[in-house]
Design a protein around this motif. Structure first.
Motif, PDB file in Angstrom:
ATOM      1  N   LYS A   1      22.574 -27.119  19.136  1.00  0.00           N
ATOM      2  CA  LYS A   1      23.598 -26.924  20.296  1.00  0.00           C
ATOM      3  C   LYS A   1      23.289 -25.318  21.409  1.00  0.00           C
ATOM      4  O   LYS A   1      24.278 -24.794  21.946  1.00  0.00           O
ATOM      5  CB  LYS A   1      24.552 -26.423  19.559  1.00  0.00           C
ATOM      6  CG  LYS A   1      25.300 -28.141  19.034  1.00  0.00           C
ATOM      7  CD  LYS A   1      26.051 -27.805  17.769  1.00  0.00           C
ATOM      8  CE  LYS A   1      26.655 -29.105  17.559  1.00  0.00           C
ATOM      9  NZ  LYS A   1      25.782 -29.723  16.473  1.00  0.00           N
ATOM     10  N   TRP A   2      21.932 -24.734  21.022  1.00  0.00           N
ATOM     11  CA  TRP A   2      21.948 -23.057  21.447  1.00  0.00           C
ATOM     12  C   TRP A   2      22.408 -22.845  22.490  1.00  0.00           C
ATOM     13  O   TRP A   2      22.170 -22.507  22.998  1.00  0.00           O
ATOM     14  CB  TRP A   2      21.001 -22.837  20.540  1.00  0.00           C
ATOM     15  CG  TRP A   2      19.468 -22.483  20.861  1.00  0.00           C
ATOM     16  CD1 TRP A   2      18.296 -23.099  20.150  1.00  0.00           C
ATOM     17  CD2 TRP A   2      18.425 -22.209  21.513  1.00  0.00           C
ATOM     18  NE1 TRP A   2      17.426 -23.778  21.277  1.00  0.00           N
ATOM     19  CE2 TRP A   2      17.806 -22.853  21.930  1.00  0.00           C
ATOM     20  CE3 TRP A   2      19.287 -21.007  22.471  1.00  0.00           C
ATOM     21  CZ2 TRP A   2      16.496 -21.693  22.955  1.00  0.00           C
ATOM     22  CZ3 TRP A   2      17.793 -19.975  23.400  1.00  0.00           C
ATOM     23  CH2 TRP A   2      16.711 -20.706  23.414  1.00  0.00           C
ATOM     24  N   HIS A   3      21.240 -24.047  23.914  1.00  0.00           N
ATOM     25  CA  HIS A   3      21.584 -23.949  24.608  1.00  0.00           C
ATOM     26  C   HIS A   3      22.613 -24.649  25.249  1.00  0.00           C
ATOM     27  O   HIS A   3      22.821 -23.118  26.151  1.00  0.00           O
ATOM     28  CB  HIS A   3      20.193 -25.228  25.718  1.00  0.00           C
ATOM     29  CG  HIS A   3      18.595 -24.541  25.585  1.00  0.00           C
ATOM     30  ND1 HIS A   3      18.157 -25.091  24.670  1.00  0.00           N
ATOM     31  CD2 HIS A   3      18.014 -24.241  26.138  1.00  0.00           C
ATOM     32  CE1 HIS A   3      16.738 -24.407  24.486  1.00  0.00           C
ATOM     33  NE2 HIS A   3      17.055 -24.070  26.319  1.00  0.00           N
ATOM     34  N   THR A   4      23.452 -24.843  24.688  1.00  0.00           N
ATOM     35  CA  THR A   4      24.672 -25.553  24.963  1.00  0.00           C
ATOM     36  C   THR A   4      25.611 -24.260  25.062  1.00  0.00           C
ATOM     37  O   THR A   4      26.319 -23.349  25.930  1.00  0.00           O
ATOM     38  CB  THR A   4      25.686 -26.466  24.590  1.00  0.00           C
ATOM     39  OG1 THR A   4      24.505 -27.994  24.926  1.00  0.00           O
ATOM     40  CG2 THR A   4      26.332 -26.877  25.264  1.00  0.00           C
ATOM     41  N   LEU A   5      24.978 -24.019  23.549  1.00  0.00           N
ATOM     42  CA  LEU A   5      26.624 -22.354  23.445  1.00  0.00           C
ATOM     43  C   LEU A   5      25.558 -21.409  24.698  1.00  0.00           C
ATOM     44  O   LEU A   5      27.092 -20.732  24.678  1.00  0.00           O
ATOM     45  CB  LEU A   5      26.605 -21.846  21.996  1.00  0.00           C
ATOM     46  CG  LEU A   5      27.284 -23.192  20.640  1.00  0.00           C
ATOM     47  CD1 LEU A   5      25.893 -22.858  19.740  1.00  0.00           C
ATOM     48  CD2 LEU A   5      29.185 -22.651  21.078  1.00  0.00           C
ATOM     49  N   SER A   6      24.601 -21.323  24.573  1.00  0.00           N
ATOM     50  CA  SER A   6      24.033 -19.644  25.371  1.00  0.00           C
ATOM     51  C   SER A   6      25.120 -19.748  26.515  1.00  0.00           C
ATOM     52  O   SER A   6      25.237 -18.656  27.396  1.00  0.00           O
ATOM     53  CB  SER A   6      23.318 -19.803  25.140  1.00  0.00           C
ATOM     54  OG  SER A   6      22.815 -18.629  26.400  1.00  0.00           O
ATOM     55  N   ALA A   7      23.995 -21.215  27.658  1.00  0.00           N
ATOM     56  CA  ALA A   7      25.176 -21.101  28.401  1.00  0.00           C
ATOM     57  C   ALA A   7      27.164 -21.559  28.718  1.00  0.00           C
ATOM     58  O   ALA A   7      27.437 -20.646  29.610  1.00  0.00           O
ATOM     59  CB  ALA A   7      24.460 -22.598  29.289  1.00  0.00           C
ATOM     60  N   LEU A   8      27.528 -21.822  28.005  1.00  0.00           N
ATOM     61  CA  LEU A   8      28.811 -21.520  27.664  1.00  0.00           C
ATOM     62  C   LEU A   8      29.124 -19.552  27.945  1.00  0.00           C
ATOM     63  O   LEU A   8      30.466 -19.738  28.355  1.00  0.00           O
ATOM     64  CB  LEU A   8      29.627 -22.731  26.564  1.00  0.00           C
ATOM     65  CG  LEU A   8      29.703 -23.229  26.775  1.00  0.00           C
ATOM     66  CD1 LEU A   8      29.524 -23.887  25.240  1.00  0.00           C
ATOM     67  CD2 LEU A   8      30.647 -24.227  28.018  1.00  0.00           C
ATOM     68  N   GLY A   9      29.230 -19.811  27.008  1.00  0.00           N
ATOM     69  CA  GLY A   9      28.846 -18.033  26.159  1.00  0.00           C
ATOM     70  C   GLY A   9      28.782 -17.405  28.477  1.00  0.00           C
ATOM     71  O   GLY A   9      29.785 -15.958  28.116  1.00  0.00           O
ATOM     72  N   GLU A  10      28.244 -17.538  29.012  1.00  0.00           N
ATOM     73  CA  GLU A  10      27.882 -17.312  30.314  1.00  0.00           C
ATOM     74  C   GLU A  10      29.111 -16.785  31.380  1.00  0.00           C
ATOM     75  O   GLU A  10      29.086 -16.247  32.316  1.00  0.00           O
ATOM     76  CB  GLU A  10      26.754 -17.317  31.000  1.00  0.00           C
ATOM     77  CG  GLU A  10      25.095 -16.843  30.272  1.00  0.00           C
ATOM     78  CD  GLU A  10      24.986 -15.786  30.409  1.00  0.00           C
ATOM     79  OE1 GLU A  10      24.982 -15.316  31.133  1.00  0.00           O
ATOM     80  OE2 GLU A  10      23.805 -15.202  29.626  1.00  0.00           O
ATOM     81  N   PHE A  11      29.856 -17.994  30.767  1.00  0.00           N
ATOM     82  CA  PHE A  11      30.803 -18.138  32.061  1.00  0.00           C
ATOM     83  C   PHE A  11      32.244 -17.348  31.242  1.00  0.00           C
ATOM     84  O   PHE A  11      33.205 -17.336  31.923  1.00  0.00           O
ATOM     85  CB  PHE A  11      31.525 -19.869  31.731  1.00  0.00           C
ATOM     86  CG  PHE A  11      30.513 -20.195  32.304  1.00  0.00           C
ATOM     87  CD1 PHE A  11      31.462 -20.690  33.862  1.00  0.00           C
ATOM     88  CD2 PHE A  11      29.741 -20.752  32.266  1.00  0.00           C
ATOM     89  CE1 PHE A  11      30.312 -21.301  34.420  1.00  0.00           C
ATOM     90  CE2 PHE A  11      29.202 -21.831  32.707  1.00  0.00           C
ATOM     91  CZ  PHE A  11      29.302 -21.979  33.730  1.00  0.00           C
ATOM     92  N   GLY A  12      32.432 -16.320  29.785  1.00  0.00           N
ATOM     93  CA  GLY A  12      32.980 -15.564  29.579  1.00  0.00           C
ATOM     94  C   GLY A  12      35.027 -16.318  29.630  1.00  0.00           C
ATOM     95  O   GLY A  12      34.741 -17.070  28.391  1.00  0.00           O
ATOM     96  N   PRO A  13      35.900 -15.497  29.973  1.00  0.00           N
ATOM     97  CA  PRO A  13      37.125 -16.144  29.838  1.00  0.00           C
ATOM     98  C   PRO A  13      37.106 -17.729  30.435  1.00  0.00           C
ATOM     99  O   PRO A  13      38.311 -18.129  30.055  1.00  0.00           O
ATOM    100  CB  PRO A  13      38.246 -15.497  29.873  1.00  0.00           C
ATOM    101  CG  PRO A  13      37.219 -13.585  29.939  1.00  0.00           C
ATOM    102  CD  PRO A  13      35.801 -14.304  29.950  1.00  0.00           C
ATOM    103  N   ASP A  14      36.286 -17.870  31.432  1.00  0.00           N
ATOM    104  CA  ASP A  14      36.431 -19.220  32.027  1.00  0.00           C
ATOM    105  C   ASP A  14      36.416 -20.447  31.048  1.00  0.00           C
ATOM    106  O   ASP A  14      37.074 -21.555  31.330  1.00  0.00           O
ATOM    107  CB  ASP A  14      35.700 -18.938  33.117  1.00  0.00           C
ATOM    108  CG  ASP A  14      36.077 -18.024  34.350  1.00  0.00           C
ATOM    109  OD1 ASP A  14      37.288 -17.866  34.402  1.00  0.00           O
ATOM    110  OD2 ASP A  14      35.066 -17.587  34.978  1.00  0.00           O
ATOM    111  N   ALA A  15      35.539 -19.904  29.942  1.00  0.00           N
ATOM    112  CA  ALA A  15      34.983 -21.278  29.106  1.00  0.00           C
ATOM    113  C   ALA A  15      36.015 -21.630  28.004  1.00  0.00           C
ATOM    114  O   ALA A  15      35.817 -22.104  26.982  1.00  0.00           O
ATOM    115  CB  ALA A  15      33.646 -21.005  27.959  1.00  0.00           C
ATOM    116  N   LYS A  16      36.986 -21.228  28.291  1.00  0.00           N
ATOM    117  CA  LYS A  16      38.998 -20.696  27.031  1.00  0.00           C
ATOM    118  C   LYS A  16      38.800 -22.337  26.629  1.00  0.00           C
ATOM    119  O   LYS A  16      39.245 -22.719  25.553  1.00  0.00           O
ATOM    120  CB  LYS A  16      39.658 -19.892  27.214  1.00  0.00           C
ATOM    121  CG  LYS A  16      39.565 -18.739  26.947  1.00  0.00           C
ATOM    122  CD  LYS A  16      40.955 -18.159  26.747  1.00  0.00           C
ATOM    123  CE  LYS A  16      41.188 -17.128  26.754  1.00  0.00           C
ATOM    124  NZ  LYS A  16      42.330 -15.993  26.929  1.00  0.00           N
TER     125      LYS A  16
END
Length: 279
Positions: free
Chosen positions: A223-238
């Motif tokens: 999952k770490w690639h996915t989590l890292s990518a989601l983190g780049e979106f910041g609040p847009d990934a709520k």
């Protein structure tokens, strides 16, 4: 070795060197124009930088990280940025570089003759050179996006892998590549999937398309690639928070750590609340 055998060996080596010299001359005459800076071509700059990275900044060169940056990173970056978009045709050729049997024979022969410095770079090195070039150019490389999207469909999985990475390093300017990168989350080559995922985060565009797709991928084991990518979106990934919260108690420590880091970037309040509830 007899005098006759020595003479024969001399003529064989001389003929091989002549063939290589003529081949090199033909290549120099017929190859496409390549831009240069301060008397060195783009590929010379990139190959010197790549070889310095491969040798390690503190081993062969005995340099501190700051010295390595000053001696190799900054000059190469300046050269690539000075060349600008004129570098793109060469970089795109490097992304799709492929070794041939002739390449390998030439590399082997030059190594045997202790002429390794004249060896052509293997395809893996040339593709890494392309990646360096796109990293240095960043958003300026936007005109290459359509060509890189086409390379995502190359038959060679390694070409697709590097094309996906190059798009990510162009950043938000490569937003038109988002639909193609989403398609390659299901690529048969796992490295292409991972690089597409990472690049979707670096581009962090079209969240309405990307966040649902990445959230669904959090159900996979890795999952770490996915989590890292989601983190780049910041609040847009709520929208992904309800799926991230249970990962704070995942059996895998790395997953727990990444989930905690990413949650703070996406929803600091939810992260603080979860931290307060943890034993």
């Amino acid at each position: 070795m007899s005098a006759k055998a020595s003479t024969k060996l001399f003529y064989v080596v001389a003929m091989l060197l002549l063939v290589l010299a003529l081949g090199g001359l033909c290549w120099k005459i017929l190859r496409p124009y390549e831009p240069a800076y301060q008397g060195k071509s783009l590929t010379v700059w990139l190959r010197q930088f790549e070889e310095a990275k491969l040798n390690g900044p503190t081993s062969r060169y005995h340099l501190s990280p700051m010295e390595f940056k000053a001696q190799f990173v900054e000059p190469t970056q300046n050269a690539v940025r000075h060349i600008g978009t004129n570098a793109l045709p060469s970089l795109l050729n490097l992304v799709q570089a492929k070794d041939t049997p002739l390449n390998w024979r030439a590399m082997d022969l030059l190594e045997r003759l202790h002429l390794g410095r004249w060896k052509p770079a293997p395809e893996t090195v040339r593709r890494s050179m392309a990646l360096d070039g796109f990293i240095f150019l960043g958003a300026e490389a936007r005109p290459a996006v359509p060509a890189l999207i086409k390379l995502l469909n190359d038959k060679d999985g390694e070409v697709r892998k590097y094309a996906a990475s190059c798009l990510g390093f162009i950043g938000p300017a490569a937003v038109e590549a988002v639909p193609a990168l989403l398609e390659h989350l299901a690529d048969p080559n796992p490295a292409v999937c991972d690089n597409s995922e990472t690049s979707l985060g670096l581009i962090h565009g079209r969240p309405e398309l990307v966040i649902p797709a990445l959230t669904e991928r959090l159900r996979r084991k890795d999952k770490w690639h996915t989590l890292s990518a989601l983190g780049e979106f910041g609040p847009d990934a709520k929208a992904a928070v309800p799926v991230i919260l249970p990962l704070l108690n995942d059996q895998d420590q790395e997953t727990r750590n990444w989930a905690a880091i990413v949650l703070k970037r996406i929803d600091p309040e939810a992260a603080a609340s979860a931290e307060a509830k943890s034993p």
